[in-house]
Scaffold this active site. Structure first.
Site, PDB file in Angstrom:
ATOM      1  N   PHE A   1      24.109-108.072 -22.017  1.00  0.00           N
ATOM      2  CA  PHE A   1      24.251-109.477 -21.524  1.00  0.00           C
ATOM      3  C   PHE A   1      23.924-110.247 -22.905  1.00  0.00           C
ATOM      4  O   PHE A   1      23.524-109.874 -23.922  1.00  0.00           O
ATOM      5  CB  PHE A   1      23.325-110.034 -20.451  1.00  0.00           C
ATOM      6  CG  PHE A   1      21.807-109.584 -20.612  1.00  0.00           C
ATOM      7  CD1 PHE A   1      21.129-110.653 -21.115  1.00  0.00           C
ATOM      8  CD2 PHE A   1      21.216-108.369 -20.445  1.00  0.00           C
ATOM      9  CE1 PHE A   1      19.890-110.374 -21.438  1.00  0.00           C
ATOM     10  CE2 PHE A   1      19.791-107.979 -20.727  1.00  0.00           C
ATOM     11  CZ  PHE A   1      19.186-109.257 -21.245  1.00  0.00           C
TER      12      PHE A   1
ATOM     13  N   ASP B   1       9.884-113.617 -23.536  1.00  0.00           N
ATOM     14  CA  ASP B   1      10.900-114.608 -24.478  1.00  0.00           C
ATOM     15  C   ASP B   1      11.486-113.799 -25.599  1.00  0.00           C
ATOM     16  O   ASP B   1      10.896-112.947 -26.081  1.00  0.00           O
ATOM     17  CB  ASP B   1      10.225-115.886 -24.734  1.00  0.00           C
ATOM     18  CG  ASP B   1      11.288-116.933 -24.753  1.00  0.00           C
ATOM     19  OD1 ASP B   1      12.274-117.001 -24.452  1.00  0.00           O
ATOM     20  OD2 ASP B   1      10.787-118.038 -25.673  1.00  0.00           O
ATOM     21  N   ALA B   2      12.785-114.022 -25.698  1.00  0.00           N
ATOM     22  CA  ALA B   2      13.624-113.316 -26.858  1.00  0.00           C
ATOM     23  C   ALA B   2      14.387-114.502 -27.511  1.00  0.00           C
ATOM     24  O   ALA B   2      14.754-115.385 -26.962  1.00  0.00           O
ATOM     25  CB  ALA B   2      14.384-112.326 -26.200  1.00  0.00           C
TER      26      ALA B   2
ATOM     27  N   ASP C   1      24.674-109.706 -26.729  1.00  0.00           N
ATOM     28  CA  ASP C   1      24.675-108.245 -27.113  1.00  0.00           C
ATOM     29  C   ASP C   1      26.062-107.894 -27.711  1.00  0.00           C
ATOM     30  O   ASP C   1      26.318-107.126 -28.511  1.00  0.00           O
ATOM     31  CB  ASP C   1      24.418-107.491 -25.820  1.00  0.00           C
ATOM     32  CG  ASP C   1      23.038-107.258 -25.482  1.00  0.00           C
ATOM     33  OD1 ASP C   1      22.399-107.730 -26.188  1.00  0.00           O
ATOM     34  OD2 ASP C   1      22.616-106.830 -24.484  1.00  0.00           O
TER      35      ASP C   1
ATOM     36  N   HIS D   1      14.801-104.675 -29.246  1.00  0.00           N
ATOM     37  CA  HIS D   1      13.618-105.588 -29.484  1.00  0.00           C
ATOM     38  C   HIS D   1      12.694-105.594 -28.340  1.00  0.00           C
ATOM     39  O   HIS D   1      11.718-105.310 -28.119  1.00  0.00           O
ATOM     40  CB  HIS D   1      14.223-106.863 -30.026  1.00  0.00           C
ATOM     41  CG  HIS D   1      15.031-107.436 -28.903  1.00  0.00           C
ATOM     42  ND1 HIS D   1      16.347-106.906 -28.760  1.00  0.00           N
ATOM     43  CD2 HIS D   1      15.062-108.528 -28.369  1.00  0.00           C
ATOM     44  CE1 HIS D   1      16.888-107.735 -27.842  1.00  0.00           C
ATOM     45  NE2 HIS D   1      16.129-108.639 -27.455  1.00  0.00           N
TER      46      HIS D   1
ATOM     47  N   THR E   1      11.323-113.587 -14.248  1.00  0.00           N
ATOM     48  CA  THR E   1      12.498-113.903 -14.804  1.00  0.00           C
ATOM     49  C   THR E   1      13.737-114.037 -13.848  1.00  0.00           C
ATOM     50  O   THR E   1      13.530-113.103 -12.857  1.00  0.00           O
ATOM     51  CB  THR E   1      12.641-112.567 -15.801  1.00  0.00           C
ATOM     52  OG1 THR E   1      14.226-112.762 -16.506  1.00  0.00           O
ATOM     53  CG2 THR E   1      13.011-111.254 -15.232  1.00  0.00           C
ATOM     54  N   SER E   2      14.480-114.761 -14.308  1.00  0.00           N
ATOM     55  CA  SER E   2      15.840-114.984 -13.351  1.00  0.00           C
ATOM     56  C   SER E   2      17.011-114.299 -14.117  1.00  0.00           C
ATOM     57  O   SER E   2      17.979-113.974 -13.501  1.00  0.00           O
ATOM     58  CB  SER E   2      16.033-116.451 -13.520  1.00  0.00           C
ATOM     59  OG  SER E   2      16.396-116.733 -14.790  1.00  0.00           O
ATOM     60  N   ASN E   3      16.664-113.273 -15.018  1.00  0.00           N
ATOM     61  CA  ASN E   3      17.670-112.730 -15.795  1.00  0.00           C
ATOM     62  C   ASN E   3      17.649-111.128 -15.176  1.00  0.00           C
ATOM     63  O   ASN E   3      16.709-110.373 -15.558  1.00  0.00           O
ATOM     64  CB  ASN E   3      17.435-112.778 -17.380  1.00  0.00           C
ATOM     65  CG  ASN E   3      18.438-112.041 -18.157  1.00  0.00           C
ATOM     66  OD1 ASN E   3      19.133-110.724 -17.869  1.00  0.00           O
ATOM     67  ND2 ASN E   3      18.841-112.669 -19.215  1.00  0.00           N
TER      68      ASN E   3
ATOM     69  N   GLY F   1      19.408-108.601 -16.017  1.00  0.00           N
ATOM     70  CA  GLY F   1      19.638-107.598 -17.230  1.00  0.00           C
ATOM     71  C   GLY F   1      18.286-107.350 -17.804  1.00  0.00           C
ATOM     72  O   GLY F   1      17.932-106.268 -18.038  1.00  0.00           O
TER      73      GLY F   1
END
Length: 177
Positions: free
Chosen positions: A136, A60-61, A139, A162, A6-8, A10
């Site tokens: 992030f 993935d969300a 949210d 989730h 992931t690059s995220n 958060g």
């Protein structure tokens, strides 16, 4: 050690609070246009496993808004980048049905193992305003009860979110092997 692709940052912080031994790797992978989060995640992990050859996972969300027919859904990241929370709030202006849910799909694989998928869902609603500075993405506009996810501390958010649910399911499976 499991590589969380992931690059995220958060997402990584939230996942690391649940699963020990994660290492963030920003390798990039193709996020195909598909109808479901599951299709996107499986395609991504298969691409990653062809390159990485070690235990890896990705997540993935999507945010699914009932009054908008499930939009933005699988396109949540793109919609966040283009119109953001203010754009979603404008789309929801004048709409009384504000029900929504977040869905997270985590997929894990390692050499010699078919991808395993875990999911989590949290139901809530789109607020009338953005509130809070934690978290992030969506949210600040996604409310569970009277609070937005961005108004919650990480521990509180991880009790209901989730992403936390899908990460806990993976963690339980890993511990049970």
């Amino acid at each position: 050690m499991i590589s969380f692709i992931t690059s995220n940052k958060g997402k990584y912080v939230e996942a690391r609070a649940i699963i020990d031994g994660l290492e963030q790797k920003d390798l990039g992978y193709t996020e195909i246009q598909a109808d479901t989060l599951e299709e996107v995640a499986v395609y991504g992990i298969n691409e990653i496993m062809a390159r990485l050859k070690e235990p890896a996972m990705l997540e993935d969300a999507g945010l699914f808004i009932e009054a908008l027919g499930g939009f933005p859904g699988v396109y949540s990241a793109y919609v966040q980048k283009t119109i953001g929370n203010e754009g979603i709030l404008r789309l929801m202006d004048g709409i009384s049905n504000r029900k929504a849910f977040f869905k997270s799909v985590v997929v894990y694989s390692e050499p010699g193992l078919e991808p395993r998928m875990f999911q989590g869902i949290v139901e809530g609603q789109i607020g009338h305003e953005a509130r809070g500075s934690s978290g992030f993405g969506y949210d600040p506009i996604f409310y569970v009860g009277e609070k937005s996810l961005a108004e919650m501390e990480l521990a509180e958010k991880n009790r209901i979110s989730h992403r936390a649910a899908s990460m806990r399911a993976l963690d339980e499976w890993l511990e049970g092997r």
